[in-house]
Design a protein around this motif. Structure first.
Motif, PDB file in Angstrom:
ATOM      1  N   ASN A  44       2.164  -3.714   6.464  1.00  0.00           N
ATOM      2  CA  ASN A  44       2.245  -2.286   6.142  1.00  0.00           C
ATOM      3  C   ASN A  44       1.889  -2.044   4.680  1.00  0.00           C
ATOM      4  OD1 ASN A  44       2.728   0.430   6.692  1.00  0.00           O
ATOM      5  ND2 ASN A  44       4.847   0.266   6.011  1.00  0.00           N
ATOM      6  N   VAL A  47      -1.859  -2.173   4.312  1.00  0.00           N
ATOM      7  CA  VAL A  47      -2.516  -0.984   4.873  1.00  0.00           C
ATOM      8  C   VAL A  47      -2.347   0.211   3.932  1.00  0.00           C
ATOM      9  CG1 VAL A  47      -2.467   0.673   6.779  1.00  0.00           C
ATOM     10  CG2 VAL A  47      -2.377  -1.784   7.260  1.00  0.00           C
ATOM     11  N   VAL A  48      -1.163   0.357   3.355  1.00  0.00           N
ATOM     12  CA  VAL A  48      -0.930   1.453   2.403  1.00  0.00           C
ATOM     13  C   VAL A  48      -1.811   1.271   1.170  1.00  0.00           C
ATOM     14  CG1 VAL A  48       0.798   2.424   0.832  1.00  0.00           C
ATOM     15  CG2 VAL A  48       1.382   1.993   3.214  1.00  0.00           C
ATOM     16  N   GLY A  51      -5.270   2.268   2.064  1.00  0.00           N
ATOM     17  CA  GLY A  51      -5.357   3.723   2.157  1.00  0.00           C
ATOM     18  C   GLY A  51      -5.454   4.383   0.794  1.00  0.00           C
ATOM     19  N   LEU A  82      -9.753   0.665   7.456  1.00  0.00           N
ATOM     20  CA  LEU A  82      -8.465   1.358   7.381  1.00  0.00           C
ATOM     21  C   LEU A  82      -8.059   1.886   8.752  1.00  0.00           C
ATOM     22  CD1 LEU A  82      -6.090   2.503   5.770  1.00  0.00           C
ATOM     23  CD2 LEU A  82      -7.516   4.490   5.233  1.00  0.00           C
ATOM     24  N   ARG A  83      -8.989   2.519   9.458  1.00  0.00           N
ATOM     25  CA  ARG A  83      -8.681   3.018  10.806  1.00  0.00           C
ATOM     26  C   ARG A  83      -8.301   1.874  11.734  1.00  0.00           C
ATOM     27  NH1 ARG A  83     -12.778   6.581   9.501  1.00  0.00           N
ATOM     28  NH2 ARG A  83     -14.414   5.241  10.332  1.00  0.00           N
ATOM     29  N   ARG A  86      -4.825   0.457  10.804  1.00  0.00           N
ATOM     30  CA  ARG A  86      -3.741   1.347  11.252  1.00  0.00           C
ATOM     31  C   ARG A  86      -3.515   1.243  12.753  1.00  0.00           C
ATOM     32  NH1 ARG A  86      -5.170   6.699   7.658  1.00  0.00           N
ATOM     33  NH2 ARG A  86      -4.033   6.065   5.784  1.00  0.00           N
ATOM     34  N   LEU A  89      -1.828  -2.079  13.410  1.00  0.00           N
ATOM     35  CA  LEU A  89      -0.441  -2.035  12.958  1.00  0.00           C
ATOM     36  C   LEU A  89       0.445  -1.304  13.960  1.00  0.00           C
ATOM     37  CD1 LEU A  89       1.513  -2.757  10.656  1.00  0.00           C
ATOM     38  CD2 LEU A  89       0.958  -0.567   9.604  1.00  0.00           C
ATOM     39  N   ALA A  90      -0.098  -0.280  14.579  1.00  0.00           N
ATOM     40  CA  ALA A  90       0.684   0.498  15.545  1.00  0.00           C
ATOM     41  C   ALA A  90       1.025  -0.314  16.789  1.00  0.00           C
ATOM     42  CB  ALA A  90      -0.084   1.749  15.944  1.00  0.00           C
ATOM     43  N   ALA A 105      -7.002  -5.380   6.568  1.00  0.00           N
ATOM     44  CA  ALA A 105      -6.793  -4.581   5.356  1.00  0.00           C
ATOM     45  C   ALA A 105      -7.405  -5.268   4.137  1.00  0.00           C
ATOM     46  CB  ALA A 105      -5.307  -4.334   5.146  1.00  0.00           C
TER      47      ALA A 105
END
Length: 143
Positions: A44, A47-48, A51, A82-83, A86, A89-90, A105
């Motif tokens: 996470n 990924v942040v 972003g 990034l897409r 995400r 990650l979901a 990432a």
């Protein structure tokens, strides 16, 4: 009557022992999931970070920084990573799946770096370097 009391005590003792063992094994499974939780937090964070990098580049290209084809291509690739990160990650649940998110990432951050290099130094970066150099000079003079 004595036999019924003895049987009830044995059932109660068995229930207590079973409950303790069940709680102990459940605690161990929570400890084994700790590594998955750490992997999730790490993924996470990556990924942040990606972003934020894509966002900063997007703002920079919109505010008039010279944007060449290479920078636009790198920004597009970073946005795609990034897409993808995400979405991964979901759906990730294991440490291996979170490692894949982190890898995606990291690839995106590599594209962000390429885009920044292509765009040249940002004015804010130049000002930050100048002020840092000034502080270093002043501290050297004081010493």
């Amino acid at each position: 009557m004595g036999c019924a009391v003895l049987l009830a005590l044995l059932l109660i003792a068995g229930a207590v022992v079973a409950r303790r063992r069940w709680g102990r094994t459940r605690g161990l499974s929570d400890l084994s999931r700790l590594s998955d939780l750490d992997a999730e937090a790490d993924a996470n964070r990556w990924v942040v970070r990606l972003g934020a990098g894509v966002s900063a580049l997007d703002v920079r290209t919109r505010t008039g920084a010279r944007a060449d084809g290479m920078a636009a291509q790198a920004l597009s690739a970073a946005s795609e990573r990034l897409r993808t990160a995400r979405a991964e990650l979901a759906t990730a649940r294991t440490a291996a799946e979170y490692a894949l998110v982190r890898r995606t990432a990291a690839e995106g951050l590599d594209h962000v770096r390429r885009a920044r290099t292509s765009l040249g130094p940002d004015q804010a970066d130049v000002e930050a370097r100048r002020s840092e150099a000034g502080r270093v000079r002043r501290s050297a003079q004081v010493s």
